[in-house]
Design a protein around this motif. Structure first.
Motif, PDB file in Angstrom:
ATOM      1  N   UNK A 358       7.215 -29.494  32.178  1.00 15.27           N
ATOM      2  CA  UNK A 358       7.173 -28.392  33.144  1.00 15.27           C
ATOM      3  C   UNK A 358       8.113 -27.277  32.711  1.00 15.27           C
ATOM      4  N   UNK A 359       8.711 -26.536  33.646  1.00 15.87           N
ATOM      5  CA  UNK A 359       9.358 -25.267  33.354  1.00 15.87           C
ATOM      6  C   UNK A 359      10.767 -25.414  32.789  1.00 15.87           C
ATOM      7  N   UNK A 360      11.074 -24.607  31.770  1.00 14.63           N
ATOM      8  CA  UNK A 360      12.402 -24.614  31.185  1.00 14.63           C
ATOM      9  C   UNK A 360      12.742 -23.278  30.567  1.00 14.63           C
ATOM     10  N   UNK A 361      13.947 -23.196  29.973  1.00 19.71           N
ATOM     11  CA  UNK A 361      14.398 -21.956  29.348  1.00 19.71           C
ATOM     12  C   UNK A 361      15.307 -22.274  28.171  1.00 19.71           C
ATOM     13  N   UNK A 362      15.593 -21.255  27.380  1.00 19.46           N
ATOM     14  CA  UNK A 362      16.485 -21.428  26.247  1.00 19.46           C
ATOM     15  C   UNK A 362      17.934 -21.575  26.702  1.00 19.46           C
ATOM     16  N   UNK A 363      18.714 -22.312  25.907  1.00 16.31           N
ATOM     17  CA  UNK A 363      20.168 -22.253  25.960  1.00 16.31           C
ATOM     18  C   UNK A 363      20.569 -21.373  24.785  1.00 16.31           C
ATOM     19  N   UNK A 364      21.221 -20.232  25.036  1.00 18.40           N
ATOM     20  CA  UNK A 364      21.405 -19.234  23.977  1.00 18.40           C
ATOM     21  C   UNK A 364      22.518 -19.594  22.987  1.00 18.40           C
ATOM     22  N   UNK A 365      22.142 -20.246  21.913  1.00 17.97           N
ATOM     23  CA  UNK A 365      23.064 -20.589  20.834  1.00 17.97           C
ATOM     24  C   UNK A 365      22.540 -19.918  19.567  1.00 17.97           C
ATOM     25  N   UNK A 366      23.323 -18.995  19.028  1.00 11.82           N
ATOM     26  CA  UNK A 366      22.867 -18.222  17.878  1.00 11.82           C
ATOM     27  C   UNK A 366      22.618 -19.122  16.683  1.00 11.82           C
ATOM     28  N   UNK A 370      17.421 -24.194  21.178  1.00 13.88           N
ATOM     29  CA  UNK A 370      17.732 -25.284  22.105  1.00 13.88           C
ATOM     30  C   UNK A 370      17.180 -24.911  23.479  1.00 13.88           C
ATOM     31  N   UNK A 371      16.567 -25.865  24.124  1.00 17.63           N
ATOM     32  CA  UNK A 371      15.893 -25.604  25.396  1.00 17.63           C
ATOM     33  C   UNK A 371      16.263 -26.668  26.418  1.00 17.63           C
ATOM     34  N   UNK A 372      16.402 -26.243  27.669  1.00 16.58           N
ATOM     35  CA  UNK A 372      16.502 -27.173  28.787  1.00 16.58           C
ATOM     36  C   UNK A 372      15.188 -27.101  29.546  1.00 16.58           C
ATOM     37  N   UNK A 373      14.714 -28.256  30.014  1.00 13.94           N
ATOM     38  CA  UNK A 373      13.370 -28.285  30.595  1.00 13.94           C
ATOM     39  C   UNK A 373      13.270 -29.312  31.718  1.00 13.94           C
ATOM     40  N   UNK A 374      12.522 -28.936  32.748  1.00 18.38           N
ATOM     41  CA  UNK A 374      12.218 -29.839  33.855  1.00 18.38           C
ATOM     42  C   UNK A 374      11.006 -30.696  33.512  1.00 18.38           C
ATOM     43  N   UNK A 375      11.047 -31.948  33.972  1.00 16.77           N
ATOM     44  CA  UNK A 375       9.932 -32.888  33.777  1.00 16.77           C
ATOM     45  C   UNK A 375       9.573 -33.561  35.098  1.00 16.77           C
TER      46      UNK A 375
END
Length: 463
Positions: A358-366, A370-375
């Motif tokens: 389901x829905x997630x977003x990036x964790x901003x590491x240059x 890397x992404x965090x996401x709901x399941x």
């Protein structure tokens, strides 16, 4: 509308990660990786507390988080993430009430046929010409007293909405909707389009649909015939479920039921298709999409079972109800999407847990993707897809089953905002998490004034 005091629950001790299906956590039991801290939870309140009042999507601005719910939306003060507070609840029923923010305006998606466009409306069959669905606009300049200022009806309603900034004080709302029927006066097939609402930000009462571009002139994926045995079968394309814009790159990724699509939005009033892909073997329903920061990869999600089924088990396996990671190769109008890998959470879930990507977003590491996401009831997963062929999980959080029978629950949206992860749990309410890991710690240095996950920022202003 009412102002409610927030109540932060004490967090119970956690147990070690389950190693096998026999170790699936018990009802409401919290388990997590050692690098995750569960800082706070605020349960659903008032009319939102009902089991059928599902929490949905997030938007963020300054010190506030705006959480959608099938009964309206809640504004939280997250200035102290470990002790968030409810500022205001706006009761305005209309599934699924996804939210986007631009300046002093909040845009709310109504994807249920209602008797009118007011917040006092009641459900009405879509077969009735008088039924209303679409976008509602609120003035949130006073977060304690949001003011409803405008409604814009759109074909087949608004399942989700995507904000695309325009020029000279203008915003565009791309409205995704689907599932037409010959019996619906305002939602007839073929529905191969999206609706674009143009909003003058200083005069939102002038908001209106300016175009309905047909994205699939050839009809899109015809899908598999009805009666295809579960869990096989791909949905026919009859609209889009979700669109994720990347305005700094003039790109948009479309998750459109049977198709994954890359669009050019350099003219925001006239999006054009660059390329599209299908996966009729493993993808049932192209649900959502996330670019990496360089915009040379897209993570697409497959919502197998519509979010209401138990798919995180050995019966379904690791390639269905998962993410598909694609590289964007080539340049300009010749860009293509090339499949690299699937990613699915590695932990088994109970048959009473609806679980799917389901829905997630990036964790901003240059330099990293890397992404965090709901399941849903599979919990929350943090994973590294810098090597798009070999994604790997680096952190996770999960609860045991919500009920003794399969009841829709779990994390609908989990997004990273200014150093913390905010999860809108369908039944349990707001969860605030923090990851402390050498792979992600630099992400906390990146601060935003506003975040709509479906309107991705360029975190590092890369050329």
């Amino acid at each position: 509308m009412s102002t409610l005091a927030g109540v932060v629950l004490a967090i119970s001790s956690v147990v070690a990660a389950p190693a096998a299906s026999a170790d699936i956590p018990g009802k409401d039991e919290i388990v997590k990786s050692p690098n995750i801290s569960h800082l706070a939870n605020i349960p659903k309140e008032g009319p939102f507390a009902n089991v059928n009042a599902l929490n949905s999507d997030w938007a963020f601005q300054g010190k506030y988080a705006f959480g959608g719910n099938y009964e309206g939306f809640t504004i939280y003060d997250i200035s102290k993430p470990a002790t968030p507070k409810v500022v205001t609840q706006v009761h305005c029923p209309g599934a699924q009430n996804d939210v986007s923010i631009s300046g002093n305006l909040l845009f709310l998606s109504t994807d249920r046929s209602m008797s009118d466009d007011s917040c006092q409306a009641v459900p009405m069959p879509a077969t009735e010409k008088a039924a209303w669905e679409g976008i509602k606009i609120f003035d949130i300049s006073d977060v304690r007293n949001p003011r409803y200022v405008k409604a814009v009806e759109t074909k087949c309603g608004s399942h989700t909405n995507t904000l695309v900034p325009g020029k000279k004080g203008t915003a565009y709302i791309y409205v995704s909707s689907y599932s037409p029927s010959d019996t619906f006066p305002d939602c007839k097939p073929p529905h191969d389009l999206i609706s674009i609402v143009k909003v003058p930000l200083k005069n939102p009462t002038a908001a209106a649909v300016i175009s309905e571009p047909v994205l699939f002139p050839n009809g899109g994926n015809p899908g598999d015939p009805a009666g295809t045995p579960w869990p096989n079968g791909t949905s026919a394309t009859s609209g889009c479920h979700d669109l994720t814009a990347y305005p700094a790159k003039n790109l948009m990724a479309g998750a459109c039921m049977g198709d994954g699509v890359l669009f050019d939005i350099s003219n925001p009033e006239k999006p054009t298709t660059i390329t599209s892909v299908r996966d009729d073997e493993n993808f049932a329903f192209w649900h959502s999409a996330t670019f990496n920061n360089k915009a040379n990869k897209i993570v697409f999600t497959d919502e197998l079972g519509g979010g209401g089924a138990a798919t995180c088990n050995t019966t379904i396996g690791p390639e269905k109800g998962a993410n598909a990671i694609y590289d964007i190769v080539g340049k300009g109008a010749k860009r293509k999407l090339e499949f690299r890998s699937y990613y699915k959470i590695p932990r088994p879930n109970a048959d009473t847990e609806n679980c799917v990507a389901h829905n997630g977003s990036l964790i901003p590491v240059k330099g990293k993707d890397i992404m965090v996401q709901a399941w849903y009831q599979g919990g929350i997963s943090i994973y590294d897809f810098t090597d798009s062929s070999k994604p790997k999980e680096i952190g996770w959080f999960d609860r045991g089953t919500f009920a003794d029978t399969l009841v829709t629950g779990g994390s609908w949206s989990a997004y990273y905002y200014n150093g913390y992860i905010y999860s809108n749990d369908i039944q349990k309410g707001l969860d605030v998490l923090q990851i402390k890991d050498k792979a992600t710690d630099k992400g906390a240095r990146v601060k935003l004034d506003e975040l709509n996950a479906q309107s991705q920022p360029d975190y590092f202003d890369q050329d």
